[in-house]
Write an enzyme that holds these catalytic residues in place. Sequence first.
Site, PDB file in Angstrom:
ATOM      1  CG  ASP A  98      -1.946   0.988   1.408  1.00 23.10           C
ATOM      2  OD1 ASP A  98      -1.765   1.557   0.521  1.00 23.10           O
ATOM      3  OD2 ASP A  98      -2.133   1.206   2.307  1.00 23.10           O
ATOM      4  CG  ASP A 283      -3.491   4.878  -1.766  1.00 21.45           C
ATOM      5  OD1 ASP A 283      -3.114   4.071  -1.305  1.00 21.45           O
ATOM      6  OD2 ASP A 283      -3.819   5.251  -1.116  1.00 21.45           O
TER       7      ASP A 283
END
Length: 391
Positions: A98, A283
């Site tokens: 992530d 992201d």
Amino acid sequence: MRTAAVLVVIALAAIALAEHAHAERMYLRKHRPASSFTSLQRRQLGLDAPRSLAASKHASLLGADVGAQPLVNYDDEVWVGDIYLGTPTQGPFSVVFDTGSSDLFVPSVNCGGEACANKTRFSAVKSSSYIPNGKPFYVVYGTGYVAGTEGNDTVSVGGLQVPDVAFGEADVLAKFFENEPLDGILGLAFQDISTVHNPTVADRMAQTGVISSNMFSFYLSSTDGDKTSFVDFGHIDSNYYTGKITYVNVFISSYWLIGMQSISINGTKVHDCALDYCLGVIDTGTSIIALPYGNKAVVDAIPPVFANCTNIATLPTLTFTLGGHPFDLSPEYYVIRDTSTGTPQCVLGIEVLVETTPFYILGDPFLRAYFSVYDKSTTPPRVGLAPSRHP
Ligand SMILES: *[C@@H]1O[C@H](CO)[C@@H](O)[C@H](O)[C@H]1NC(C)=O
Ligand SMILES: *[C@@H]1O[C@H](CO)[C@@H](O)[C@H](O)[C@H]1NC(C)=O
Ligand SMILES: *[C@@H]1O[C@H](CO)[C@@H](O)[C@H](O)[C@H]1NC(C)=O
Ligand SMILES: *[C@@H]1O[C@H](CO)[C@@H](O)[C@H](O)[C@H]1NC(C)=O
């Protein structure tokens, strides 16, 4: 229709940028149906079986000071890969890689409750390389939290052994983890937004000389269930993009935060950031493109996506202008196509957030279209983007 299946792991912050060093971590997540991701599905996808690096054709092409971590694509919404912890190694732990957060955690052997029932759990006492540090670990999410203690150990990821990484051992996992195909999250943003204020796994790779170039890159596939996606540490594989990589400077090292100037639809500007400089966040851990409250006009300008997927070809191309460069996004990427039930079902992969946030989160629909590079070897750090080449 599985609109509710859209997964969001957003590093959303209630932060004023000025105090980003004390950013509170908050994740937003929409639930998948309880039937998703049974252990049977996990095995079919090969996630439960430890994979050797040699089994990855891609990895075998690489040298000793780079890491190649394969990722499995779940429904074009979540990409997870296996890591191992400790000595001897425990795992595999399936984690989301992530770029929108900065902490690593996995469930601890002390984690009880439903959410941990089917998770791989880490036992500190069984690892000879474990160093306790006694600090509490606590990360706040939109629908709950992860809490436990912090310790240090060796992390094996992408064929690399990374010594002395601080990570959270979660004794409590929020309920929403129950039906997700993952044990933990491996954050790859900047130390400043780490809850435990520790370097990320990638930072530790560079600090300890495990990789010689302080950068990593992502390729995300667009095929549900396939295993061609990857994150490479210390390496850029030019087979997975076309043309030249365009680099944009990060302006505050917190998230991978870059300046956005506008959003256009079929060449017509529908949002102009000239007055309110837009903050774009690259992201990998967010399954959608999420726009701040107040951007409803952008979504309204896109004709409705037919749930039966028959009008995708008629939908317009979006253009995000980032760091002064236009990045086109065609409907095949911003529409999420779910084929898990046999009959394809489509949903718009762009949403306007109801929460107060200044961020334009360029999540997986954008990153399936663009191969991405996260480069901390330059000052300031920079993000590189080039159109993906799907093998
Ligand atoms: C854990 O897996 C078992 C066996 O597959 C299943 O029956 C059970 O419902 C699962 N529990 C949770 C909380 O997902
Ligand atoms: C744990 O690891 C961090 C880096 O990730 C390091 O700064 C710290 O000194 C280590 N702590 C111990 C007790 O070894
Ligand atoms: C697909 O959905 C649209 C909108 O609901 C509908 O008008 C159309 O007839 C459907 N097409 C097929 C082939 O089912
Ligand atoms: C965008 O362009 C496509 C292809 O030229 C066209 O079919 C579509 O109607 C246009 N859509 C909008 C919203 O302008």
